[in-house]
Scaffold this active site. Structure first.
Site, PDB file in Angstrom:
ATOM      1  N   ASN A   1       0.870  -1.177   0.000  1.00  0.00           N
ATOM      2  CA  ASN A   1       0.000   0.000   0.000  1.00  0.00           C
ATOM      3  C   ASN A   1       0.907   1.227   0.000  1.00  0.00           C
ATOM      4  O   ASN A   1       1.548   1.526   1.001  1.00  0.00           O
ATOM      5  CB  ASN A   1      -0.875  -0.040   1.267  1.00  0.00           C
ATOM      6  CG  ASN A   1      -1.687   1.228   1.452  1.00  0.00           C
ATOM      7  OD1 ASN A   1      -1.751   2.083   0.573  1.00  0.00           O
ATOM      8  ND2 ASN A   1      -2.312   1.360   2.617  1.00  0.00           N
TER       9      ASN A   1
ATOM     10  N   LYS B   1       0.071   4.287  -0.249  1.00  0.00           N
ATOM     11  CA  LYS B   1      -0.550   5.459   0.385  1.00  0.00           C
ATOM     12  C   LYS B   1      -0.339   6.707  -0.483  1.00  0.00           C
ATOM     13  O   LYS B   1      -0.328   6.626  -1.693  1.00  0.00           O
ATOM     14  CB  LYS B   1      -0.005   5.625   1.802  1.00  0.00           C
ATOM     15  CG  LYS B   1      -0.123   4.345   2.619  1.00  0.00           C
ATOM     16  CD  LYS B   1       0.146   4.532   4.078  1.00  0.00           C
ATOM     17  CE  LYS B   1       0.024   3.191   4.782  1.00  0.00           C
ATOM     18  NZ  LYS B   1       0.171   3.264   6.210  1.00  0.00           N
TER      19      LYS B   1
ATOM     20  N   HIS C   1      -9.294   0.615   4.997  1.00  0.00           N
ATOM     21  CA  HIS C   1      -8.015   0.796   5.701  1.00  0.00           C
ATOM     22  C   HIS C   1      -8.243   1.702   6.906  1.00  0.00           C
ATOM     23  O   HIS C   1      -9.054   2.624   6.855  1.00  0.00           O
ATOM     24  CB  HIS C   1      -6.991   1.418   4.740  1.00  0.00           C
ATOM     25  CG  HIS C   1      -5.612   1.424   5.320  1.00  0.00           C
ATOM     26  ND1 HIS C   1      -5.192   2.401   6.188  1.00  0.00           N
ATOM     27  CD2 HIS C   1      -4.575   0.556   5.183  1.00  0.00           C
ATOM     28  CE1 HIS C   1      -3.940   2.136   6.559  1.00  0.00           C
ATOM     29  NE2 HIS C   1      -3.549   1.016   5.949  1.00  0.00           N
TER      30      HIS C   1
ATOM     31  N   GLU D   1      -6.674   4.110   8.056  1.00  0.00           N
ATOM     32  CA  GLU D   1      -6.507   5.553   7.798  1.00  0.00           C
ATOM     33  C   GLU D   1      -7.751   6.122   7.134  1.00  0.00           C
ATOM     34  O   GLU D   1      -8.132   7.272   7.385  1.00  0.00           O
ATOM     35  CB  GLU D   1      -5.241   5.792   6.954  1.00  0.00           C
ATOM     36  CG  GLU D   1      -3.992   5.572   7.797  1.00  0.00           C
ATOM     37  CD  GLU D   1      -2.758   5.125   7.031  1.00  0.00           C
ATOM     38  OE1 GLU D   1      -2.718   5.266   5.792  1.00  0.00           O
ATOM     39  OE2 GLU D   1      -1.822   4.616   7.685  1.00  0.00           O
TER      40      GLU D   1
ATOM     41  N   GLU E   1      -5.209  -5.756  10.451  1.00  0.00           N
ATOM     42  CA  GLU E   1      -4.199  -4.730  10.682  1.00  0.00           C
ATOM     43  C   GLU E   1      -4.447  -4.066  12.033  1.00  0.00           C
ATOM     44  O   GLU E   1      -5.245  -3.122  12.129  1.00  0.00           O
ATOM     45  CB  GLU E   1      -4.285  -3.665   9.589  1.00  0.00           C
ATOM     46  CG  GLU E   1      -4.002  -4.186   8.201  1.00  0.00           C
ATOM     47  CD  GLU E   1      -3.372  -3.117   7.334  1.00  0.00           C
ATOM     48  OE1 GLU E   1      -2.264  -3.353   6.863  1.00  0.00           O
ATOM     49  OE2 GLU E   1      -3.968  -2.045   7.167  1.00  0.00           O
TER      50      GLU E   1
ATOM     51  N   GLY F   1       2.625   1.524  10.839  1.00  0.00           N
ATOM     52  CA  GLY F   1       3.561   2.640  10.715  1.00  0.00           C
ATOM     53  C   GLY F   1       4.253   2.998  12.019  1.00  0.00           C
ATOM     54  O   GLY F   1       4.873   4.058  12.136  1.00  0.00           O
TER      55      GLY F   1
ATOM     56  N   SER G   1       3.668  -2.897  10.269  1.00  0.00           N
ATOM     57  CA  SER G   1       5.124  -2.904  10.405  1.00  0.00           C
ATOM     58  C   SER G   1       5.769  -4.231   9.988  1.00  0.00           C
ATOM     59  O   SER G   1       6.684  -4.724  10.650  1.00  0.00           O
ATOM     60  CB  SER G   1       5.523  -2.505  11.833  1.00  0.00           C
ATOM     61  OG  SER G   1       5.066  -1.189  12.109  1.00  0.00           O
TER      62      SER G   1
ATOM     63  N   GLY H   1       2.852  -1.299   4.315  1.00  0.00           N
ATOM     64  CA  GLY H   1       2.920   0.123   3.997  1.00  0.00           C
ATOM     65  C   GLY H   1       4.372   0.526   3.759  1.00  0.00           C
ATOM     66  O   GLY H   1       4.924   0.356   2.666  1.00  0.00           O
TER      67      GLY H   1
END
Ligand code: PEP
Length: 253
Positions: free
Chosen positions: A11, A13, A97, A99, A169, A175, A215, A236
């Site tokens: 991803n 982003k 996701h 986010e 996730e 992250g 991560s 990510g």
């Protein structure tokens, strides 16, 4: 490790312009051309999809988007439909996701609509679920996952869901450099798979791929992938550099 074909998905982003993304995709294509028994997918920004699709021609890497809107067309400023993604060359789309859920108002209900739109257009939805740190500490991990999965997949029958991929996730691991231990990942994946078994039956639950995200790096991917219900990774940060990402693709070497 399971008998399901693993999927390693990146991803990107809001990173990389079209040119930068096409360049990285071209490098990745060369690096993973010999990968076998693993599927690879990258999800660049909308503006890069077309260029990345050209860069990936003739490769074994699938193209995904990071979101979609469920309506086919209309006055929905700033949104992108499933048909637009298919035309741009996508076969996959990340949905729900964390986010999107925390910054852009995605809810279990809108995630449900997006999954429906993706499936009707023949796109593989990568349906993301996961708990916050506070929810984990309060012992709510399973109830959060239960609600996200039930509501995200509400009113589907198993026939509708062919191809669906789930990504677990834990938000506290995205992250942050904090990875769930492989036991924590396995426990959550097993919970999700048994819930899917209850909701849609064993043939679906035993075939559905559940990716871990949070991560994932070259130094932890193999250990996570050894767990029986971990069928791949949604990545990510470590997906942005083709050399690092290709190490994840070749996790078992
Ligand atoms: C993600 O955003 O889906 C993710 C897992 O990010 P990272 O690998 O950087 O934690």
């Amino acid at each position: 490790m399971s008998s399901r074909t693993p999927l390693i998905a990146g991803n990107w982003k809001m990173h990389k312009t079209g040119l930068q993304a096409a360049e990285a995709a071209g490098q990745l294509k060369r690096r993973v051309e010999k990968a076998t028994d693993v599927e690879v997918m990258i999800a660049p920004a909308f503006t890069a999809l077309y260029q990345v699709a050209r860069a990936l021609e003739g490769s074994n890497i699938a193209l995904g988007a990071q979101n979609l809107y469920w309506e086919k067309q209309g006055a929905f400023t700033g949104e992108v439909s499933s048909e637009m993604l298919v035309e741009a060359g996508c076969t996959h789309v990340i949905i729900g996701h964390s986010e999107r859920r925390s910054f852009f108002g995605d809810t279990d209900e809108t995630v449900n609509r997006k999954i429906r739109a993706a499936l009707s257009a023949g796109l593989v939805p990568v349906f993301c679920v996961g708990e916050t740190e506070a929810q984990r500490e309060a012992g709510e991990t399973f109830s959060v996952l239960d609600k996200q999965v039930r509501d995200g997949l509400k009113d589907f029958v198993f026939d509708d869901l062919t191809g669906l991929v789930v990504a677990y996730e834990p938000i506290w691991a995205i992250g942050t450099g904090k990875t769930a231990s492989r036991e924590q990942a396995q426990e959550a994946h097993q919970f999700i798979r048994s819930l899917l078994d209850k909701l849609f039956g064993n043939p679906f639950a035993s075939a559905v791929r559940i990716l871990y995200g949070g991560s994932v790096k070259p130094n932890n991917v193999r250990s996570l992938m050894e767990m029986p219900d971990v069928d791949g990774a949604l990545v990510g940060g470590a997906s942005l550099d083709p050399e690092t990402f290709s190490k994840l693709v070749f996790y078992n070497q």
